[in-house]
Design a protein around this motif. Structure first.
Motif, PDB file in Angstrom:
ATOM      1  N   MET A  10       0.833  -1.203   0.000  1.00  0.00           N
ATOM      2  CA  MET A  10       0.000   0.000   0.000  1.00  0.00           C
ATOM      3  C   MET A  10       0.868   1.253   0.000  1.00  0.00           C
ATOM      4  O   MET A  10       0.590   2.221  -0.714  1.00  0.00           O
ATOM      5  N   LEU A  31      -5.437   0.467  -4.300  1.00  0.00           N
ATOM      6  CA  LEU A  31      -5.552   0.397  -2.845  1.00  0.00           C
ATOM      7  C   LEU A  31      -6.769  -0.428  -2.431  1.00  0.00           C
ATOM      8  O   LEU A  31      -6.705  -1.195  -1.460  1.00  0.00           O
ATOM      9  N   THR A  32      -7.855  -0.317  -3.179  1.00  0.00           N
ATOM     10  CA  THR A  32      -9.055  -1.108  -2.885  1.00  0.00           C
ATOM     11  C   THR A  32      -8.768  -2.599  -3.023  1.00  0.00           C
ATOM     12  O   THR A  32      -9.184  -3.409  -2.190  1.00  0.00           O
ATOM     13  N   ALA A  41     -10.179   0.911   1.888  1.00  0.00           N
ATOM     14  CA  ALA A  41      -9.293   1.810   1.146  1.00  0.00           C
ATOM     15  C   ALA A  41      -9.539   3.253   1.541  1.00  0.00           C
ATOM     16  O   ALA A  41      -8.596   4.045   1.697  1.00  0.00           O
TER      17      ALA A  41
END
Length: 291
Positions: A10, A31-32, A41
């Motif tokens: 991340m 990120l999700t 996220a």
């Protein structure tokens, strides 16, 4: 509520977003996937970013300091900046240029300038986005503006900042520079382009080309983050070039920490132990070379 888990992947995605080619939408999609849901996220993204609400380690109205926003002559046109110096100063002090990240002259960098002033320096944080109207409030807009800067003009504005501080009424004529991220790279470029610079400290900054290193006159203090693969890829060539021409330099590697480890407004990347040690080394370096 359970605190979200932030992984190195991340952090790497955020670095790609803020420094390379990933745009905001692409970053949030990535990120999700890494976080497992859009809700996770959304919770993690602010922890990766810098928060201006966390910026003031030294209060803006600290009575130990005199601070003000100023303008001064740049290489071409006018430069804006924020200057801080001890209120109880006696005699002339060494000066330090505090160079911002790729977010421009924001509350965090103003705070770093105040911290430097409390160490006994005239500290000036220039706004290198001055030619484009200055740093906007929106960080995404600020980052995009850095791509519009003319590199030669930007270095010329740095050289003009050195000249301004050399003649400042509160300064002793000795000028150092410290920079972070984009500012770290800018310190390296200033070391190449400004023989009058007396000391240079770069935090995780991009290195100059090997053939430019011979022009460096200032002693260098170079701080790097162990997990910062993007910037660290250039260390060995830089070290070899410095060694080949006998330059005065010191490299410190802070293992297990990320790019921007000094930025205490970035919850996920800040490392207090590394930041404290690097700051102590930086202040001692400037006191040694700028007195």
């Amino acid at each position: 509520m359970t605190r979200p888990t932030i992984t190195q992947a991340m952090i790497d995605a955020y670095d790609e977003y803020t420094h390379l080619t990933l745009d905001r939408r692409g970053f949030m999609e990535k990120l999700t996937r890494l976080a497992g849901s859009s809700a996770a996220a959304a919770a993690i993204a602010p922890m990766l970013a810098a928060s201006s609400a966390r910026a003031a380690i030294v209060a803006e109205d600290d009575e130990r300091l005199e601070t003000e926003d100023i303008t001064y002559p740049g290489g071409e046109g006018e430069m804006r900046g924020y200057i801080a110096r001890p209120a109880d100063r006696e005699g002339e002090l060494p000066a330090v240029i505090v160079i911002h990240e790729n977010r421009g002259l924001n509350p965090h960098i103003r705070d770093v300038a105040r911290r430097m002033a409390l160490e006994g320096f005239v500290a000036l944080a220039p706004d290198f986005l001055s030619p484009l109207g200055g740093t906007p409030d929106d960080e995404d807009q600020a980052r995009q503006m850095f791509g519009e800067l003319d590199r030669e003009q930007t270095v010329a504005n740095g050289v003009a900042t050195i000249a301004f501080l050399e003649e400042h009424e509160d300064a002793n004529g000795n000028v150092g520079a410290v920079g972070f991220c984009w500012g770290g790279g800018m310190v390296n470029r200033l070391a190449v382009g400004a023989p009058s610079l007396d000391a240079a400290v770069a935090y995780y900054g991009a290195q100059p080309e090997a053939e430019q290193v011979e022009s460096i006159e200032a002693p260098l203090l170079l701080h790097y983050a162990g997990l910062d693969e993007r910037i660290n890829a250039g260390i060995e060539d830089y070290r070899n070039a410095l060694e080949a021409v006998g330059k005065d330099y010191t490299i410190h590697m802070y293992e297990g920490v990320n790019h921007a480890f000094n930025n205490d407004t970035s919850e996920a990347r800040y490392d207090e132990e590394a930041a404290t040690l690097a700051w102590e080394r930086t202040v001692a370096f400037f006191k040694e070379h700028l007195a």
